[in-house]
Design an enzyme around this catalytic site. Sequence first.
Site, PDB file in Angstrom:
ATOM      1  N   ASP A  42      75.182  76.083 -25.438  1.00 21.02           N
ATOM      2  CA  ASP A  42      74.092  75.760 -24.508  1.00 21.02           C
ATOM      3  C   ASP A  42      72.816  76.555 -24.790  1.00 21.02           C
ATOM      4  O   ASP A  42      72.266  77.205 -23.893  1.00 21.02           O
ATOM      5  CB  ASP A  42      74.533  76.025 -23.063  1.00 21.02           C
ATOM      6  CG  ASP A  42      75.892  75.437 -22.729  1.00 21.02           C
ATOM      7  OD1 ASP A  42      76.142  74.288 -23.117  1.00 21.02           O
ATOM      8  OD2 ASP A  42      76.705  76.139 -22.096  1.00 21.02           O
ATOM      9  N   GLU A 217      73.873  65.378 -17.989  1.00 18.83           N
ATOM     10  CA  GLU A 217      73.732  66.779 -17.602  1.00 18.83           C
ATOM     11  C   GLU A 217      72.741  67.460 -18.542  1.00 18.83           C
ATOM     12  O   GLU A 217      72.061  66.794 -19.322  1.00 18.83           O
ATOM     13  CB  GLU A 217      75.097  67.479 -17.637  1.00 18.83           C
ATOM     14  CG  GLU A 217      75.825  67.397 -18.974  1.00 18.83           C
ATOM     15  CD  GLU A 217      77.160  68.099 -18.943  1.00 18.83           C
ATOM     16  OE1 GLU A 217      77.493  68.738 -17.935  1.00 18.83           O
ATOM     17  OE2 GLU A 217      77.886  68.024 -19.958  1.00 18.83           O
TER      18      GLU A 217
END
Length: 455
Positions: A42, A217
């Site tokens: 991420d 997301e």
Amino acid sequence: MFIIISLMKYYKKCLLLAVLVPVLSGQLLAQNPLIRNMYSADPSARVLGNRVYIYPSHDILAAPGKGRVGWFCMEDYHVFSSDNLTDWTDHGVIVSQNKVPWVKPDSYSMWAPDCIYRNGKYYFYFPSTPKDTVTYGRNFAIGVAIAAKPEGPYIPQSTPIKGVHGIDPNVFIDKDGQAYLYWSAGNIYGAKLKDNMLELASEPVILKELPAKGLKEGPYLFERNGIYYLTFPHVEGKIERLEYSIADNPLGPFKMTGVIMDESPTGCWTNHHSVIAFKNQWYLFYHDRDYSPDFDKARSIRADSLFFNADGTIQKVIRTFRGIGVTNATANIQMDRYSAKSGDAAIDFIDTTNKFIGWKTILDKPNAWIQYNTVDFGKNAAKSVNIRAVSTTGATLVIRTKDASGPVLAEVMIPKGSDWSTVKKSIAAVQPGIKNLVLQLKSEGKVEVDWISFK
């Protein structure tokens, strides 16, 4: 800190110095994956001053009593930085789960973060599980930690942001100074932030113009030439791909536009990313499961160059092992992080019991080759090459510049043996500057190569 991964179980003591992981005083020498001493995921990349800082999440392996076995497990955050996109410095842990007042202890849910600079301070946004479910609900909340420097130390606020329930925070500051917060919770949400960067200045809105079906997301918004790009992972099939929509306003309405990156060929079902411009080039930071091919909850961050078409649409980014940045010829050049290779050249882990040691190139057919681009030979002509290799048959390697038919720098005989060794050989004159390198097997036999380096 001087980090050494010992191979004494596997190699003779006299060879230990040749297998040091290149990590000195927190410095990591990397291609893809960028971070090579731990799992990371991420990546939120930010240009802060003359350096790029990456704020990723930190995957660890769950164990009984430590997270949920078989699921994502994260307990803290590191920050990394570089001024050349090749040499990355690990600044250490900046936020830990049990040092945040509102986070449920030992919840191991410190998921994807973001960080941004405003008015002399750095604001680090992160999601986690709150311990006070009456006040903050049972879902994830998003908190903020503040620092005076991009590498910290960061001081977490005592409470999360009121009215925000979800994961994957992303912050964008528009040209007029207005800050926006984006996050995901089934849908992707957006809202204005107050000047203090700690409270919402508007009610959250669902960005409805995105695909109605499939998981969405990891929002990341950036602006270029008056176009606002809302980028996000989306599951259309079985795993996530990176898509984007565009608008002329930070909160839309957005128009679905295209795919930035296709699904991972390794089957890693998540991807999460950021997009930055640095020194006149755009880059996509993302993750895959390089060090954990059999378990996609232990991921590694990567980066590749990103390009735009004349109309502002994004050209699809193709994953590479070579990644970004220029490699110094005097460094240990990991040919296994290749730009191109022949079909009979193979890559494998040096040691499957400790994958962070890295990979090796395997050449076992005459003329098999591997190419590594963008190597800087500096201003002074190199005079010799070192190759760390092993060959149970004995073999001769050819080192070329340009491509597989380019000029020969050296022929290097790798002696027959079962132990890794470093062979040194004088080379033909090579002009200073940026070169592409090719390593080619000239003879019969089999050779495994860890790295090459020029002096």
